[in-house]
Structures are given as structure tokens and as C-alpha cells.
Design a protein around this motif. Structure first.
Motif, short mmCIF file in Angstrom:
data_model
loop_
_atom_site.label_atom_id
_atom_site.label_comp_id
_atom_site.label_asym_id
_atom_site.label_seq_id
_atom_site.Cartn_x
_atom_site.Cartn_y
_atom_site.Cartn_z
N PHE A 314 -3.98 -6.16 -13.56
CA PHE A 314 -3.41 -5.70 -12.29
C PHE A 314 -1.92 -5.49 -12.48
O PHE A 314 -1.31 -6.07 -13.39
N ASP A 315 -1.34 -4.66 -11.64
CA ASP A 315 0.12 -4.48 -11.67
C ASP A 315 0.76 -5.67 -10.98
O ASP A 315 0.38 -6.03 -9.85
N ALA A 316 1.72 -6.28 -11.66
CA ALA A 316 2.39 -7.44 -11.08
C ALA A 316 2.93 -7.11 -9.69
O ALA A 316 3.53 -6.06 -9.48
N GLY A 317 2.67 -8.00 -8.73
CA GLY A 317 3.15 -7.81 -7.37
C GLY A 317 2.20 -7.04 -6.47
O GLY A 317 2.45 -6.95 -5.27
N ASP A 318 1.11 -6.50 -7.04
CA ASP A 318 0.18 -5.71 -6.25
C ASP A 318 -1.00 -6.59 -5.82
O ASP A 318 -1.91 -6.85 -6.61
N ALA A 319 -0.98 -7.05 -4.57
CA ALA A 319 -2.01 -7.98 -4.09
C ALA A 319 -3.38 -7.32 -4.04
O ALA A 319 -4.40 -7.98 -4.31
N GLY A 320 -3.43 -6.03 -3.70
CA GLY A 320 -4.70 -5.34 -3.66
C GLY A 320 -5.36 -5.27 -5.02
O GLY A 320 -6.57 -5.50 -5.16
N GLN A 321 -4.58 -4.95 -6.04
CA GLN A 321 -5.12 -4.90 -7.39
C GLN A 321 -5.55 -6.29 -7.86
O GLN A 321 -6.58 -6.43 -8.54
N LEU A 322 -4.79 -7.32 -7.52
CA LEU A 322 -5.17 -8.67 -7.91
C LEU A 322 -6.46 -9.08 -7.22
O LEU A 322 -7.35 -9.68 -7.84
#
Length: 400
Positions: A314-322
């Protein structure tokens, strides 16, 4: 003299920097008959005998030490610790090794140093070592490609060995109803974004709860940290988490290896908190324990076990991706999910332990081959009077 048992006849004596690191200890074969020639890794000379567990700053990385002990060493293998010295010091080390006719092997673990914020000194060290090493190794194909793009030389790829000791009891976790997602901030070293990782994980937990897939969030951190302000932010984030979410923080003394494995084995998913880096020992320990990993797109972490299917990025800081990464990892393996305490988790850990045994012997063979090539390269350089390695690039090879 170095405090190491006499080597077997025809053994290669390797001064590793450092020798006591778990990575280096696990380069020895499980079965000595798996390699054609013994490799003896000399013990770390202690910078302070009153602290026998501390190997840094590495004593071997000193021109005077190399000149004094060259007759006791066949190969110098540099892994970690160059950040303890400036570039001029490292240049003197290389020059001393050349003067002593000592081959140099370097493993590029970190294209970006996790212990540093300013990467300029580390890149200068890499430039010197990549150019001067008689043999160059790294851990993943992606890292090999980056080294080649950046420095014009492609390392041989040899995977990271296991971290969980093969002769220890492998914890498989305690069964629980909640899906538990954890992040360990350890001592909040420079490449750990504690506040950012915790904020993103709490937000992802909120999204998962809205989607009807609630998770419990567990944050743990050492009581002694390098960044007290970051720890204060983490405390505030956990305290202010929405009341409908299960979010907890554990602040504790530094865990020993057994405690760390036990803690990690209790998780359904582990989230890595990195802001920068290249490879991750945490990924290797998690793989040994059968725990899936959600990793920010940092360095080449995702390349460490690309076929296993239990690392999601996931991209760091992206809650949706996490949230999506966690959802993809909490899934069945065959007929049942490999959850903590389950028969499936136990079977997975046992299967991976056997894979690690075979892999470790292959890794030992690959290192012996690299050392022998380095010896040949150094001898050819001496015979020709050259000062550079005779081959600046070799094809990458993957030990499976």
C-alpha cells in the motif's frame, strides 16, 4: 589474535562485518556436507568487552586492524555498520585490504539506510564499496536492478535466510475470535514513521468497520525510544481513536528474540511502519511464523517473498489502500484460514521451516561460490597489477 577456533584444513576464513548479526549467523549450512569447502566466520572483535552483545562501531572496518590481522583472514565481507565512519575512513579500509591482498565481498542490504535521515553519506559509501568489491551480492532482483541503474554494476542475488532459529520451538499464536492487526514501532528509529503509520492504521480500521469487517488494532513500542516526541504523538492518536474501534497501545521493555516471535505469532496481519528502506528482516521473521504482512511501497520489501501471496503493498499514508491490503490478507488458505493458534497456521509454519532448511544450504553454497570467485578475482588483479576488480558485472542468479 582473533578469538576463533582454528579453521578446518582448506577452510576459508571470512571476517564478516558484523559476524554476530542473525543474518550472518544463518549463512552457515545446516548440513556441512552441502558445501564442498568449510567457511569459518571469525568472531566480531569487541569494541567494548564490557558490552559483549555490541558489535558497533565495527572494529574490523579499520585500516590498522586489517594490516595487523590480514594473515588470519581470507576474505573481508562487509554487510552493515559503515555509517559508523566517514568516507575517508572507509577509503583507507579498502586501501588496506588491497595492500594486504585481501578480497572484498559486499552485500548491498540497504540502498537506503534505515538508521539515517540524510542518505548522502550512505550513498557515498555504497559508491565506493560497489566499485571496489571483488564480489557484489544483494537480496532481491529489484535491488539488483536498482544497484545496476545507479552504479553500473549488477550484484548476484542471494535471498535472505530465515530469522527464526531452525532449532527453536516455533510459536504459532494463541487462538482468538477478533482479527488482530498489529504494528511494532520498536525504538522509533529514523525509518519508522510511528505517528503516520498509527494514524493510517486507525483510519483503515475505521474503513474496515464500516465495511462490516472489523479488526482489533494493536500498537507496541519499546519504552526507550529514539524519538520521544513521536512516541507522545502515538500515545495521543491511540487515546483519541474512535470509541467504536478496538485500538490498544503496549509500551514495554525491548523484547528478546523469543518474546518478539511470540508477540508476532499472535497477529493475523502485521503492518510495517517504514518511511524508507530497502529490505526488511521483519518480513523474513513474519514469513517464518506464517504471519501475513501489509507493507508500504518502500524499497524492495515486496520482492522478498513474491510467490508466497502473503505480502500486500500500500502507499504509505493511504488508509483505503491499507484497508484493502488487510482485507486481501485475511483470507482462507485452502480449506481454512491460517489464523493464530489454528492447525492451518501450525502446518504452514512447519512447511516453511523445511523450506528454510533447504534454502539455507543453497544460500551457504552461493556464499562459498562468491568467496571463491572473490579470491580468484583478487589473485588475477594482483597478477596483472590492476587496482580495480577484473569484472565489474556478473549476471544475477537467484538461489531458490
Amino acid at each position: 589474535m582473533i578469538d576463533t577456533p582454528p579453521p578446518a584444513r582448506d577452510a576459508l576464513r571470512v571476517a564478516s562485518v558484523p559476524a554476530g548479526h542473525p543474518y550472518v549467523r544463518h549463512l552457515q549450512p545446516v548440513d556441512d556436507s552441502a558445501v564442498a569447502r568449510a567457511v569459518v566466520r571469525l568472531a566480531d572483535p569487541l569494541p567494548d568487552p564490557s558490552e559483549p552483545a555490541r558489535w558497533w562501531p565495527p572494529v574490523v572496518l579499520d585500516a590498522g586492524w586489517i594490516a595487523e590481522h590480514a594473515a588470519e583472514v581470507d576474505v573481508l565481507h562487509v554487510h552493515f555498520g559503515t555509517e559508523s565512519y566517514d568516507l575517508a575512513h572507509l577509503r583507507r579500509v579498502v586501501d588496506a585490504a588491497r595492500a594486504a591482498r585481501l578480497p572484498i565481498v559486499h552485500t548491498v542490504h540497504d540502498l537506503v539506510n534505515p538508521q539515517l535521515v540524510d542518505q548522502e553519506p550512505h550513498l557515498a559509501h555504497l559508491g565506493l564499496l560497489v566499485a571496489e568489491a571483488d564480489e557484489l551480492l544483494t537480496l532481491t532482483e529489484g535491488a539488483a536492478e536498482e544497484v545496476e541503474r545507479t552504479f553500473g554494476r549488477r550484484p548476484v542475488v542471494v535471498p535472505h535466510p530465515h530469522l527464526l532459529p531452525l532449532d527453536s520451538v516455533a510459536p504459532t499464536g494463541t487462538a482468538h475470535d477478533d482479527v488482530v492487526v498489529g504494528v511494532s514501532l520498536r525504538d522509533l528509529r529514523p525509518n519508522v514513521d510511528g505517528p503516520g503509520s498509527v494514524a493510517t492504521l486507525i483510519a483503515a480500521a475505521g474503513l474496515l468497520a464500516e465495511a462490516g469487517r472489523p479488526v482489533a488494532v494493536r500498537v507496541d513500542v519499546n519504552e526507550r525510544v529514539r524519538d520521544a516526541a513521536a512516541l507522545a504523538e502515538v500515545r495521543a492518536l491511540v487515546a483519541d481513536a474512535p470509541g467504536h474501534l478496538d485500538v490498544s497501545l503496549a509500551v514495554h521493555p525491548r523484547l528478546d528474540d523469543d518474546e518478539l516471535a511470540e508477540s508476532l505469532a499472535d497477529l493475523d496481519v502485521v503492518v510495517l511502519p517504514y518511511s524508507h528502506g530497502t529490505h526488511s528482516g521483519w518480513v523474513e521473521l513474519s514469513w517464518d511464523l506464517g504471519v501475513p504482512v501489509a507493507a508500504p511501497r518502500v524499497g524492495h520489501v515486496a520482492d522478498q517473498h513474491p510467490a508466497a501471496g502473503d505480502t500486500a503493498s500500500f502507499d504509505a499514508g493511504d488508509a483505503g489502500q491499507l484497508a484493502a491490503a488487510v482485507s486481501s490478507l485475511v483470507r482462507p488458505r485452502g480449506d481454512a484460514p491460517a489464523r493464530p493458534g489454528s492447525a492451518t497456521r501450525r502446518a504452514l509454519v512447519a512447511e516453511r521451516r523445511e523450506q528454510r532448511r533447504a534454502q539455507r544450504d543453497a544460500i551457504a553454497q552461493a556464499h562459498l561460490a562468491a568467496y571463491e570467485r572473490a579470491v580468484v578475482t583478487a589473485a588475477a588483479r594482483r597478477a596483472s597489477g590492476a587496482t580495480e576488480p577484473t569484472s565489474s558485472a556478473r549476471p544475477s542468479e537467484l538461489v531458490s
